[in-house]
Design a protein around this motif. Structure first.
Motif, short mmCIF file in Angstrom:
data_model
loop_
_atom_site.label_atom_id
_atom_site.label_comp_id
_atom_site.label_asym_id
_atom_site.label_seq_id
_atom_site.Cartn_x
_atom_site.Cartn_y
_atom_site.Cartn_z
N GLU A 108 22.77 34.42 -11.60
CA GLU A 108 23.34 35.08 -12.41
C GLU A 108 24.71 35.98 -11.78
O GLU A 108 25.78 35.95 -12.50
N LYS A 129 27.53 33.19 -11.22
CA LYS A 129 28.03 32.70 -12.52
C LYS A 129 28.67 33.74 -13.28
O LYS A 129 29.84 33.47 -13.95
N GLY A 147 12.72 27.81 -19.11
CA GLY A 147 13.30 29.09 -18.52
C GLY A 147 14.77 28.55 -18.08
O GLY A 147 14.70 27.27 -17.69
N ASP A 148 15.75 29.40 -18.27
CA ASP A 148 17.15 28.62 -17.78
C ASP A 148 17.48 28.58 -16.62
O ASP A 148 18.37 27.75 -16.30
N THR A 164 14.17 29.05 -25.14
CA THR A 164 14.77 29.00 -23.81
C THR A 164 14.48 30.66 -23.42
O THR A 164 15.28 31.34 -24.12
N TYR A 165 13.90 31.03 -22.32
CA TYR A 165 14.02 32.36 -21.68
C TYR A 165 14.93 32.54 -20.66
O TYR A 165 14.85 31.76 -19.58
N ALA A 166 16.06 33.34 -20.90
CA ALA A 166 16.93 33.72 -19.91
C ALA A 166 16.30 34.46 -18.78
O ALA A 166 15.56 35.24 -18.92
N GLY A 167 16.75 33.82 -17.31
CA GLY A 167 16.14 34.37 -16.38
C GLY A 167 14.92 34.18 -15.75
O GLY A 167 14.57 34.39 -14.59
N GLU A 168 14.24 33.19 -16.47
CA GLU A 168 12.87 32.70 -16.12
C GLU A 168 13.21 31.33 -15.40
O GLU A 168 14.18 30.60 -15.69
N ASN A 186 8.64 38.57 -21.54
CA ASN A 186 8.55 36.91 -21.82
C ASN A 186 7.34 36.56 -21.97
O ASN A 186 6.97 35.72 -22.84
#
Length: 817
Positions: free
Chosen positions: A179, A182, A740-741, A765-769, A778
């Motif tokens: 993260e 990005k 998960g993303d 879709t779960y961000a960070g997973e 989550n």
């Protein structure tokens, strides 16, 4: 928009008050599981004076979940006990922003290495056990995985692989670094002044990729607080010689790319590996075979510390063409002469090739394949000895200068001698820990192993190296598992999980047993339901057992809806630990589903004999097990939903393409398109300095669980034929896709196809997973959505044609809000 809550969801997820006098046990709710504690390493000091236990706080208590699956290390604190069972001190952070993990004891047993983890740093320290004082060192230790990364040379000196200050090992930064990079790239793009490109080269230019600052191998002197750098490079394993005078170290070298001719394994190395030998007194490093590619999992010093056994191949050749090498600590090298025999290579989980070797009477011993194809231990000439290998994981042990083979029944003399009977029992370490990484499970130090306590069938402990009468601590109960044995032989430690799910560490001394630590005592007051074995036959007529978890209060006359948790290839002789009370699975927990009123079926689905995936009849096999369960338990075989994660997620999608019998499918982190195994995970797309682990991904499909047997360019049609994506027109079952993303599996294309076809489906879709979810929020949402999907499509006793799209919830009006 408020979350939808069906009738089953309300039972399973809403917090309730604890049981009171006369009240029935409470159902298992997710909040109780998020409050679950756990136990980590357990260590007894070499002098038998101290017991150190890693106790991990409730999962929901972490200050951050940025470490993903390594979060237990942040939740960890240390408890120091005495053999009398007294808790004398703790090292912990009540806010769980700092975690403390135990490391090896010093030779005297009065000091112990500890590792502190915080949000941006991982620091090595030395604890004085008598006082609890910790001295923190300017060292960031490498993570222990394939081998050892830190060792005591003496009471005042350490050898360690240290990363640059503030540079966490890869396993701790997979999500957060992704993260952060990005975000940095986005800012570069938005500003327009610097390029936002990331380049990953292949072919002749592959080694031109970015490289991070290399770790260093150091000798650290505690008395003077001084560090001496012995070597630099991408080091990942070290082994200190018995006399402490030298260290062998493995490090990653240039990238390797497999050719297209031979399928790769998950464990096919993506880097060549070099070996260094360093004299610690002189500080001189030598590289005996600079052009060879060394295998991990084997660094075995001779008892006199003069020589080392390792295994290597010519760069670019096959591992089967490799050789055992005898390396003199001064730098000379010669291959081990095997005659007509060839090295026998095992394969670890992930099919990492493993060579087995050790020492006997000062001479090297290796596992080989004879010209006749037999697997034997071969001791080199002079005095050549060949001993059949009878058990795959048997190991060599040195006791008082004599070599033994450790097998399940006990110690067997390496050289046939009728005067030496089998010593029955099992050697037990004084620690449940992973200081040596996975290497110690395959090629342990035979001398050190021979110093362990031998626990006989009667529970009494002897020291094979020290003639003495057996010592008999209080016996273990049937539900206890031995964890560690004191080198003083007067106590041992066992672990017990109660029928209600709590876990206790118990100290068994000569005068009786007492508890050291208990976690999750509240679990004993919960209603977990009943686990029932379901007998049935397998695809080849073999007798199998699957396992059915019935909800609390289920009655013989019920006809319960069924959730099948699918994992192709698995066969369960006993109920899996994650199905039993107190199981540590938080991602798609079966007890939460059962508490919502569903019978949870865990089927045994062994792979039939033969090449290839062998899943063409998966739906029929699942259906047959459901039918068998309906004859033995109060379930409704017409109300069935499938849930799967990872390979199980792939399996339920495949089953949905084969049959319309099932009312709903929930697939998490499963490959819908097998070609996606060639996609790098998001972390490596922005962090090429951490490597290009293509082999680990494509090996899953080529020779691992996917079992295709060929690469995508060689047999693209096999990837198409095995991918649920290209069978999507047959999927008429309402399908919930979960990802998960940070996981590369990706369900987006399959969702797009189902959307185009107008099918009942949803993509979450779960961000960070990543592959397995860790965030409590989550996990709550995940269970809520799965139960809502099941309540809509599986629970109703009468539904319309499941092949037609079902109406979606009205999120703007009425009871669906």
């Amino acid at each position: 928009m408020r979350r939808i809550v069906g009738c089953g969801l309300a039972v399973a997820l809403l917090a309730t008050a604890g049981p009171v006098m006369g009240q029935a046990p409470a159902p298992v709710i997710l909040e109780a599981l998020l409050d679950q504690e756990s136990l980590g390493s357990v260590r007894i000091s070499p002098n038998g004076r101290w017991i150190v236990v890693e106790r991990r706080a409730a999962w929901s208590a972490a200050a951050t979940y940025r470490f993903g699956l390594m979060t237990p290390h942040l939740l960890s604190g240390l408890e120091v006990h005495t053999p009398a069972g007294d808790l004398v001190r703790r090292l912990e952070d009540p806010g769980h922003a700092n975690g403390y993990v135990s490391g090896p004891f010093s030779p005297s047993g009065e000091l112990m290495l500890v590792v502190r983890l915080r949000e941006t740093a991982r620091t090595l320290g030395v604890m004085t056990l008598a006082t609890g004082e910790v001295r923190w060192l300017p060292l960031t230790p490498e993570f222990t995985e394939l081998g050892r990364t830190v060792a005591w040379r003496s009471e005042t000196q350490l050898v360690a692989i240290a990363r640059p200050d503030g540079d966490l090992p890869l396993v701790y930064r997979l999500g957060a670094q992704t993260e952060a990079r990005k975000t940095g790239l986005w800012r570069a793009f938005a500003a327009g002044h610097a390029p936002s490109a990331v380049v990953i080269p292949s072919g002749p230019a592959r080694d031109s990729r970015e490289r991070s600052t290399a770790p260093r191998l150091v000798l650290y002197d505690l008395a003077g607080g001084e560090e001496r750098v012995l070597a630099r490079g991408e080091l990942f394993d070290l082994e200190l010689s018995p006399d402490g005078g030298a260290v062998a170290a493995l490090l990653n070298a240039e990238d390797l790319q497999a050719g297209g001719e031979t399928p790769v394994d998950v464990g096919t190395p993506s880097r060549r590996r070099r070996l260094l030998l360093i004299d610690l007194d002189r500080g001189a490093a030598v590289e005996p075979l600079p052009d060879q590619d060394f295998l991990s999992h084997l660094l075995s010093w001779s008892p006199d510390s003069r020589r080392l056994i390792a295994f290597a191949r010519d760069a670019g050749s096959l591992w089967g063409e490799g050789r055992f090498w005898i390396l003199d600590r001064r730098g000379s090298a010669e291959p081990l002469r095997l005659g007509e025999a060839r090295p026998w290579l095992d394969a670890e989980v992930g099919r990492i090739p493993i060579a087995r070797a050790g020492w006997s009477a000062g001479r090297p011993v290796a596992q080989v394949r004879t010209a006749a194809g037999r697997r034997v231990w071969l001791r080199a000439a002079p005095g050549s000895v060949s001993v059949p290998v009878l058990e795959p994981r048997e190991t060599l042990v040195e006791v008082a200068g004599r070599t033994w083979i450790e097998r399940a029944a006990g110690l067997h003399s390496f050289v046939a001698d009728p005067t030496l009977p089998v010593l029955p029992g099992r050697l037990w370490d004084r620690e449940r820990a992973a200081d040596g990484g996975s290497r110690q499970g395959w090629n342990p130090d035979g001398v050190q192993r021979g110093r362990r306590g031998l626990v006989g069938p009667d529970g009494c402990v002897t020291r094979p190296a020290v003639p003495a009468a057996p010592s008999c601590p209080a016996p273990l109960s049937a539900d206890e598992t031995l964890v560690a044995v004191s080198p003083t032989r007067d106590f041992l430690i066992a672990q017990r999980r109660t029928p209600g799910g709590s876990t206790a560490l118990r100290l068994h001394a000569l005068d009786g047993a007492r508890e050291l630590a208990t976690v999750n005592a509240a679990f004993d007051a919960l209603a977990w339901g009943t686990i029932t074995p379901i007998a049935h036959t397998g695809p080849e007529g073999q007798a199998l057992t699957s396992w059915l978890l019935l909800p609390p209060g289920a009655a013989p006359g019920d006809r319960l809806p069924v959730v099948v948790i699918v994992y192709p290839g698995a066969a369960y002789a006993a109920a899996p630990a994650w199905l039993r009370p107190g199981g540590e699975r938080l991602h798609i927990n079966p007890s939460v589903l059962a508490a919502a009123g569903y019978a949870v079926l865990v089927p045994s689905l062994p792979k039939p004999a033969g090449a290839g995936p062998r899943l063409d009849d998966l739906a029929d096999r699942i259906g047959a097990i459901v039918d068998a369960a309906a004859l033995q338990a109060p379930i409704d075989p017409t109300r069935v939903g499938l849930v799967g994660h990872s390979y199980g997620g792939y399996g339920v999608l495949l089953a949905a393409s084969q049959s319309d019998r099932f009312r709903a499918v929930a697939a998490a982190a499963g490959y819908a398109d097998l070609s996606r195994v060639y996609a790098l995970p998001p972390h490596f797309l922005v962090s090429p300095d951490d490597g290009v682990p293509i082999n680990a991904l494509v090996g899953w499909a080529e020779t691992g669980q996917g079992a295709i047997g060929a690469s995508l360019p060689d047999q693209p049609q096999a990837y198409v034929a095995g991918s649920p994506l290209y069978l999507a027109s047959r999927i008429r079952t309402p399908t919930l896709l979960i990802e998960g993303d940070l996981d590369p599996a990706g369900a987006d294309v399959l969702f797009g196809v189902l959307y185009r076809l107008g099918r009942e489906a949803a993509l979450v879709t779960y961000a960070g997973e990543g592959h397995v979810f860790v965030s409590p929020a989550n996990l709550r949402d995940l269970h809520a959505r799965i139960l809502d999907w099941l309540d809509r499509h599986v629970r109703p006793a009468d539904v319309g044609d499941p092949r037609l799209p079902a109406p979606g919830p009205d999120l703007q009006h009425g009871a669906d809000q």
